[in-house]
Write a protein that holds these residues in place. Structure first.
Motif, PDB file in Angstrom:
ATOM      1  N   ARG A 119       0.868  -1.054   0.320  1.00  0.00           N
ATOM      2  CA  ARG A 119      -0.092  -0.020  -0.319  1.00  0.00           C
ATOM      3  C   ARG A 119       0.931   1.112   0.367  1.00  0.00           C
ATOM      4  O   ARG A 119       0.347   1.728  -0.303  1.00  0.00           O
ATOM      5  CB  ARG A 119      -1.065   0.339   1.293  1.00  0.00           C
ATOM      6  CG  ARG A 119      -2.338   0.054   0.912  1.00  0.00           C
ATOM      7  CD  ARG A 119      -2.887  -0.443   2.419  1.00  0.00           C
ATOM      8  NE  ARG A 119      -3.212   1.121   2.844  1.00  0.00           N
ATOM      9  CZ  ARG A 119      -2.934   2.303   2.774  1.00  0.00           C
ATOM     10  NH1 ARG A 119      -2.736   2.684   1.339  1.00  0.00           N
ATOM     11  NH2 ARG A 119      -1.932   2.991   3.792  1.00  0.00           N
ATOM     12  N   ARG A 169       0.235   4.689  -2.961  1.00  0.00           N
ATOM     13  CA  ARG A 169      -0.427   5.682  -2.404  1.00  0.00           C
ATOM     14  C   ARG A 169       0.611   6.384  -2.876  1.00  0.00           C
ATOM     15  O   ARG A 169       0.397   7.649  -2.524  1.00  0.00           O
ATOM     16  CB  ARG A 169      -0.638   5.402  -0.579  1.00  0.00           C
ATOM     17  CG  ARG A 169       1.083   5.764   0.390  1.00  0.00           C
ATOM     18  CD  ARG A 169       0.356   5.591   1.305  1.00  0.00           C
ATOM     19  NE  ARG A 169       1.797   5.862   2.546  1.00  0.00           N
ATOM     20  CZ  ARG A 169       1.584   5.047   3.324  1.00  0.00           C
ATOM     21  NH1 ARG A 169       0.378   5.117   3.866  1.00  0.00           N
ATOM     22  NH2 ARG A 169       2.887   4.527   4.124  1.00  0.00           N
ATOM     23  N   PRO A 225       4.649  17.522   6.941  1.00  0.00           N
ATOM     24  CA  PRO A 225       5.359  16.631   7.452  1.00  0.00           C
ATOM     25  C   PRO A 225       4.487  15.447   8.161  1.00  0.00           C
ATOM     26  O   PRO A 225       3.136  15.892   8.332  1.00  0.00           O
ATOM     27  CB  PRO A 225       6.453  17.640   8.849  1.00  0.00           C
ATOM     28  CG  PRO A 225       5.740  18.919   8.645  1.00  0.00           C
ATOM     29  CD  PRO A 225       4.613  19.287   7.616  1.00  0.00           C
ATOM     30  N   THR A 226       5.089  14.470   8.660  1.00  0.00           N
ATOM     31  CA  THR A 226       3.962  13.381   8.865  1.00  0.00           C
ATOM     32  C   THR A 226       4.583  13.865  10.757  1.00  0.00           C
ATOM     33  O   THR A 226       5.289  14.143  11.192  1.00  0.00           O
ATOM     34  CB  THR A 226       5.549  11.988   8.757  1.00  0.00           C
ATOM     35  OG1 THR A 226       5.844  11.968   7.287  1.00  0.00           O
ATOM     36  CG2 THR A 226       4.265  10.829  10.454  1.00  0.00           C
ATOM     37  N   PRO A 227       3.218  13.789  11.252  1.00  0.00           N
ATOM     38  CA  PRO A 227       2.981  14.113  12.982  1.00  0.00           C
ATOM     39  C   PRO A 227       4.252  13.491  13.364  1.00  0.00           C
ATOM     40  O   PRO A 227       4.375  12.020  13.321  1.00  0.00           O
ATOM     41  CB  PRO A 227       2.073  13.835  12.904  1.00  0.00           C
ATOM     42  CG  PRO A 227       1.328  14.320  11.493  1.00  0.00           C
ATOM     43  CD  PRO A 227       1.425  13.488  10.586  1.00  0.00           C
ATOM     44  N   GLU A 272       0.404   8.064   6.878  1.00  0.00           N
ATOM     45  CA  GLU A 272      -1.015   8.098   5.550  1.00  0.00           C
ATOM     46  C   GLU A 272      -0.777  10.204   5.611  1.00  0.00           C
ATOM     47  O   GLU A 272      -0.747  10.167   4.728  1.00  0.00           O
ATOM     48  CB  GLU A 272      -2.369   7.954   6.000  1.00  0.00           C
ATOM     49  CG  GLU A 272      -2.766   8.114   4.736  1.00  0.00           C
ATOM     50  CD  GLU A 272      -2.361   6.762   3.932  1.00  0.00           C
ATOM     51  OE1 GLU A 272      -2.443   5.577   4.054  1.00  0.00           O
ATOM     52  OE2 GLU A 272      -3.163   6.566   2.308  1.00  0.00           O
ATOM     53  N   GLY A 275       1.506  11.614   5.852  1.00  0.00           N
ATOM     54  CA  GLY A 275       2.934  12.684   6.001  1.00  0.00           C
ATOM     55  C   GLY A 275       2.974  12.158   4.655  1.00  0.00           C
ATOM     56  O   GLY A 275       3.346  13.111   3.162  1.00  0.00           O
ATOM     57  N   ALA A 276       2.281  11.133   3.730  1.00  0.00           N
ATOM     58  CA  ALA A 276       2.923  10.548   2.643  1.00  0.00           C
ATOM     59  C   ALA A 276       2.124  10.331   1.190  1.00  0.00           C
ATOM     60  O   ALA A 276       2.361  10.856   0.372  1.00  0.00           O
ATOM     61  CB  ALA A 276       3.500   8.374   2.173  1.00  0.00           C
ATOM     62  N   THR A 277       1.035  11.332   1.984  1.00  0.00           N
ATOM     63  CA  THR A 277       0.060  11.682   1.060  1.00  0.00           C
ATOM     64  C   THR A 277      -0.425  12.988   0.878  1.00  0.00           C
ATOM     65  O   THR A 277      -0.959  14.060   0.444  1.00  0.00           O
ATOM     66  CB  THR A 277      -1.539  11.205   0.756  1.00  0.00           C
ATOM     67  OG1 THR A 277      -1.890  11.223   2.194  1.00  0.00           O
ATOM     68  CG2 THR A 277      -1.442   9.921   0.490  1.00  0.00           C
ATOM     69  N   SER A 278       0.460  13.853   1.763  1.00  0.00           N
ATOM     70  CA  SER A 278       0.080  15.760   1.984  1.00  0.00           C
ATOM     71  C   SER A 278       1.504  16.436   1.618  1.00  0.00           C
ATOM     72  O   SER A 278       2.554  15.371   1.779  1.00  0.00           O
ATOM     73  CB  SER A 278      -0.717  16.741   2.808  1.00  0.00           C
ATOM     74  OG  SER A 278       0.064  15.982   4.165  1.00  0.00           O
ATOM     75  N   ASP A 279       1.367  17.204   1.561  1.00  0.00           N
ATOM     76  CA  ASP A 279       2.718  18.323   2.078  1.00  0.00           C
ATOM     77  C   ASP A 279       2.807  18.427   3.432  1.00  0.00           C
ATOM     78  O   ASP A 279       4.431  19.185   3.652  1.00  0.00           O
ATOM     79  CB  ASP A 279       2.186  19.192   1.186  1.00  0.00           C
ATOM     80  CG  ASP A 279       2.510  19.751   0.118  1.00  0.00           C
ATOM     81  OD1 ASP A 279       2.713  17.992  -0.751  1.00  0.00           O
ATOM     82  OD2 ASP A 279       2.062  19.954  -1.355  1.00  0.00           O
ATOM     83  N   ARG A 321       1.548  11.327  -6.403  1.00  0.00           N
ATOM     84  CA  ARG A 321       2.945  11.931  -6.557  1.00  0.00           C
ATOM     85  C   ARG A 321       4.147  11.856  -7.528  1.00  0.00           C
ATOM     86  O   ARG A 321       3.907  12.707  -7.728  1.00  0.00           O
ATOM     87  CB  ARG A 321       3.232  11.940  -5.292  1.00  0.00           C
ATOM     88  CG  ARG A 321       2.528  12.191  -4.035  1.00  0.00           C
ATOM     89  CD  ARG A 321       2.953  12.857  -2.483  1.00  0.00           C
ATOM     90  NE  ARG A 321       3.120  14.044  -2.220  1.00  0.00           N
ATOM     91  CZ  ARG A 321       3.383  14.815  -1.319  1.00  0.00           C
ATOM     92  NH1 ARG A 321       5.139  13.535  -0.274  1.00  0.00           N
ATOM     93  NH2 ARG A 321       2.970  15.976  -0.988  1.00  0.00           N
ATOM     94  N   PRO A 381       8.828   9.402  11.137  1.00  0.00           N
ATOM     95  CA  PRO A 381       9.162   8.467  10.232  1.00  0.00           C
ATOM     96  C   PRO A 381      10.197   9.422   9.679  1.00  0.00           C
ATOM     97  O   PRO A 381      10.875   9.352   8.785  1.00  0.00           O
ATOM     98  CB  PRO A 381       8.040   8.553   9.423  1.00  0.00           C
ATOM     99  CG  PRO A 381       6.486   8.503  10.570  1.00  0.00           C
ATOM    100  CD  PRO A 381       7.914   9.580  11.453  1.00  0.00           C
ATOM    101  N   ASP A 382      10.309  11.039   9.673  1.00  0.00           N
ATOM    102  CA  ASP A 382      10.814  11.500   8.794  1.00  0.00           C
ATOM    103  C   ASP A 382      12.365  11.810   9.527  1.00  0.00           C
ATOM    104  O   ASP A 382      12.141  12.559  10.479  1.00  0.00           O
ATOM    105  CB  ASP A 382       9.926  13.788   8.352  1.00  0.00           C
ATOM    106  CG  ASP A 382       8.719  13.051   7.751  1.00  0.00           C
ATOM    107  OD1 ASP A 382       8.740  12.462   7.222  1.00  0.00           O
ATOM    108  OD2 ASP A 382       7.732  14.282   7.886  1.00  0.00           O
ATOM    109  N   GLN A 422       4.649  20.850  12.214  1.00  0.00           N
ATOM    110  CA  GLN A 422       4.963  19.092  12.710  1.00  0.00           C
ATOM    111  C   GLN A 422       3.492  19.119  13.474  1.00  0.00           C
ATOM    112  O   GLN A 422       3.769  19.387  14.628  1.00  0.00           O
ATOM    113  CB  GLN A 422       5.593  19.017  12.521  1.00  0.00           C
ATOM    114  CG  GLN A 422       6.244  17.041  13.032  1.00  0.00           C
ATOM    115  CD  GLN A 422       7.454  16.795  12.458  1.00  0.00           C
ATOM    116  OE1 GLN A 422       8.344  18.057  13.521  1.00  0.00           O
ATOM    117  NE2 GLN A 422       7.788  15.327  11.839  1.00  0.00           N
TER     118      GLN A 422
END
Lengths: 388, 338
Positions: A85, A89, B53-55, B45, B47-51, A93, A327-328, B26
């Motif tokens: 997934r 996803r 940063p991942t919380p 999700e 973080g991966a699909t929006s601009d 992008r 994760p970042d 964040q």
């Protein structure tokens, strides 16, 4: 009182026997320690090795208007549940970034779901019989394979095991240790220089010395509480940041650096100082040009060992919020970050088998870095050490 | 050497001069370890699909999360707190004292609490009374409260196995523990003679109940090693480790998704998160996170979170809650006392 020769010979036997017993016991102790280590490392390698591989599937990917809206539509129905997934996803992008993809269908290797990965590795998986059939066919065609797990080294933490990696944690560790080094090394060395070269030997300096030795043995979690109180609550530095983490670990490393630096300084013979004074050097010149350069290998060794210790530390970081889902990868020392041991700790709490692998693999990476650091410390000492 | 020292000092000075007041993109989330897997799934999700940063999500336990959440308003405090039980009145008051006055409650679904043992033992049926007797600090014997004398399950009831009572469970900061105390201990002891008609929630500390941290995996590992023991943890872990542990039926009901969702399984609870509305403008990711979390895609019947163990709310309730979170309905003390 005199002993006859026979008495002594009789005694000698006993003494030799005791020597042999001591030797056997110490060898036994070593063998026991070595076997623990071997079992531990062997276990980690066995568990962690599979994590360096990841199942990938070669499937046709359709880039269309529809797959931009619903990424699941990009792959054929029978493999939808097999593809990760996390890979699906990111499609919208990727299509935005490269508009030429639109309207094409390209055969490409894509990351598979972690259950597929487990199935290919021969572990238990939750795949349904139908999915297993599809997968068996793909394995035969060579369109499902285990490949080198690049993601493990290029991504951060993830809830999808196939996308979980150590990159962010490694960056966090590097930034944190840089702060630790920048703080603890100069302060530690300066303190040691003062105590060794300038300070008078009185009650006060003795008290300081006892306290420093004491600090080196304080449980590390207390440094976490200290870091929370001082750096976050008082100075208002950002929680979870490598800045706070580095300073906290710096406090912890400080006593180690001071103690090793002092013994390195002490090993420089006084004759060198006296000779330098004799030709008219000031104390500043003596320290800068003679004592410090000569003791540098010892100082560096001590600092590396201190850093290696700081690198493996998790307890104080829990309190300042670095053990978390982050994760970042951090880009500066004020952004939230996690570190390698914390990442391992987080993974150890996840239920999926794929994380068990990654936990062990993370431990292997951490161990390799530690071995490298400690080996560097030994090399430095061997190479530059001078004996008088 | 000199250059080295100079750079070191420069970095230290630079680090010290960075002020805390920086705009924050964040989102920061704290709280329950039971909600953590769901929360981090949504965060990733986002973080991966929006601009955005991942919380960042810290798993602190419900109580620990509320403590941080209620510390005040501002950049260094969390924006959202997860909880595996409802906010307590005392926590609400603490929040209010510290200026956190505008909170919205979001209910995301159900979780069952499993009372499980190693699969080697096979199935077992326990009543809540039996479980309470096994872990209570004091139990009534001949109408009087005495320190818990039960060493083996068979001491409680002859029909139970002749095994030493060992229960690995969550520590007191955990929402799972709160829920266990409320749903098992209180319910079981309320009508029991000797407790004076009030719920009794003190758990024994003589080594038969072992608080095992916020790490549910660790408890499962303990159960595979010590097959005589029982463990208390969330349903999602039971489902994921079905090859290692099996949940005891409680009052005759097995811990299964349907039974938990319908409320038939007696030890189930709702999961929540609490939003600090005062951060709405400073942290725009909060709105996006709310929308994503409350969407059908996440908490619906076919949502992703169901796949990782969340038990969805009934449809009508989901709709109502979505409205509530979207309009940021302010939580009041009266709501919590209901």
């Amino acid at each position: 009182m005199s002993h006859s020769f026979d008495d002594i010979s009789a005694q000698l036997k006993g003494r030799h026997r005791r020597t042999r017993r001591l030797k056997m016991m110490s060898m036994g102790a070593l063998a026991l320690a070595a076997s623990f280590l071997l079992v531990f490392i062997g276990d980690m390698v066995m568990r962690g090795y599979p994590a360096f591989q990841q199942a990938e599937l070669n499937v046709p990917v359709t880039y269309s208007e529809q797959s931009r809206e619903i990424p699941l539509a990009a792959v054929e129905e029978d493999v939808r549940s097999l593809v990760s997934r996390g890979w699906l996803r990111q499609l919208p992008r990727a299509m935005k970034a490269d508009p030429t993809l639109m309207g094409q269908t390209i055969d490409s290797w894509v990351i598979s779901d972690d259950q597929v990965d487990q199935y290919l590795k021969g572990h238990k998986s939750h795949l349904k019989p139908k999915e297993q059939q599809v997968l068996d066919r793909m394995i035969e065609n060579g369109t499902a394979e285990l490949k080198f797990n690049v993601n493990f080294f290029t991504t951060g933490d993830s809830k999808l095991p196939e996308y979980a990696g150590i990159w962010s944690a490694a960056m966090g560790t590097i930034l944190t240790l840089l702060v630790t080094l920048a703080f603890a090394f100069p302060v530690g060395v300066m303190t040691a220089v003062y105590l060794e070269e300038f300070a008078p030997d009185n009650r006060l300096t003795q008290a300081i010395e006892i306290n420093i030795n004491n600090l080196a043995a304080v449980p590390s979690i207390l440094f976490g509480l200290l870091g929370l109180a001082i750096f976050i609550n008082f100075f208002g530095m950002p929680r979870s940041s490598p800045l706070v983490g580095g300073l906290t670990l710096g406090l912890m490393t400080l006593p180690v650096i001071i103690i090793t630096t002092r013994s390195a300084l002490r090993s420089v013979p006084d004759t060198i100082r006296q000779a330098a004074f004799g030709v008219g050097c000031s104390q500043w010149q003596v320290v800068r040009d003679h004592v410090l350069p000569l003791s540098l290998p010892g100082i560096l060794t001590g600092s590396i060992i201190g850093l290696a210790q700081a690198m493996g530390e998790t307890a104080p970081l829990i309190i300042i919020g670095m053990v978390a889902f982050i994760p970042d990868a951090p880009e500066s020392i004020t952004q939230a970050a996690t570190v390698l041991p914390a990442q391992i700790f987080t993974w150890a709490g996840e239920p999926e088998q794929a994380y068990v692998e990654r936990t062990a693999a993370g431990i292997l990476v951490l161990l390799s870095v530690l071995i490298f650091l400690n080996a560097a410390a030994v090399m430095l000492r061997k190479k530059f050490e001078r004996r008088w | 050497m000199q250059a080295f020292l100079k750079t070191g000092i420069a970095v230290a000075v630079m680090a010290a001069s960075i002020s805390a007041a920086q705009a924050r993109e964040q989102l920061r989330i704290v709280g329950s370890s039971t909600v953590y897997p769901f929360s981090s799934y949504v965060a990733e999700e986002l973080g991966a699909t929006s601009d955005f940063p991942t919380p960042v999500i810290e798993s602190t336990g419900s109580g620990g999360g509320m403590k941080l959440f209620c510390e005040g308003v501002g950049d260094n405090t969390p924006d959202i707190s997860n909880a595996s039980r409802r906010m307590k009145v005392s926590e609400f008051e603490r929040c209010a004292d510290n200026g956190v006055t505008d909170i919205t409650e979001a209910k995301i679904g159900f979780d069952g609490i499993a009372f499980a043992q190693s699969v080697d033992n096979g199935d077992i049926n326990l009543t809540r009374e039996q479980i309470a007797m096994a872990v209570a600090a004091q139990v009534p014997v001949d109408g009087k409260l005495v320190d818990n004398p039960y060493m083996k399950w068979s001491d409680i009831d002859k029909s139970l196995p002749d095994r030493k009572i060992t229960v690995y469970g969550p520590p007191s900061t955990s929402g799972t523990r709160d829920a266990f105390e409320e749903l098992v201990m209180e319910v079981a002891t309320e009508d029991m003679e000797g407790y004076g008609g009030e719920g009794y929630t003190n758990i024994r500390q003589d080594g038969h109940y072992i608080a095992s941290g916020e790490n549910d995996n660790l408890i499962i590992q303990k159960l595979t090693e010590n097959t005589a023991a029982f463990g208390i943890f969330g349903y999602s872990f039971l489902e994921e480790n079905a090859d290692k542990v099996v949940g005891a039926s409680i009052d005759g009901v097995e811990p299964e998704a349907d039974a938990i969702s319908s409320g038939e399984y007696p030890v189930s609870r709702s999961l929540f998160y609490y939003v600090k509305n005062q951060h709405k403008d400073d942290v725009p990711a909060q709105e996006a996170y709310n929308t994503l979390f409350m969407s059908e895609k996440m908490i619906g019947e076919l949502g992703y979170l169901k796949g990782i163990g969340l038990i969805p709310l009934p449809k009508a309730e989901r709709e109502a809650l979505r409205q509530q979170v979207e309009s940021r309905t302010q939580l009041t003390l009266a709501d919590l006392k209901k």
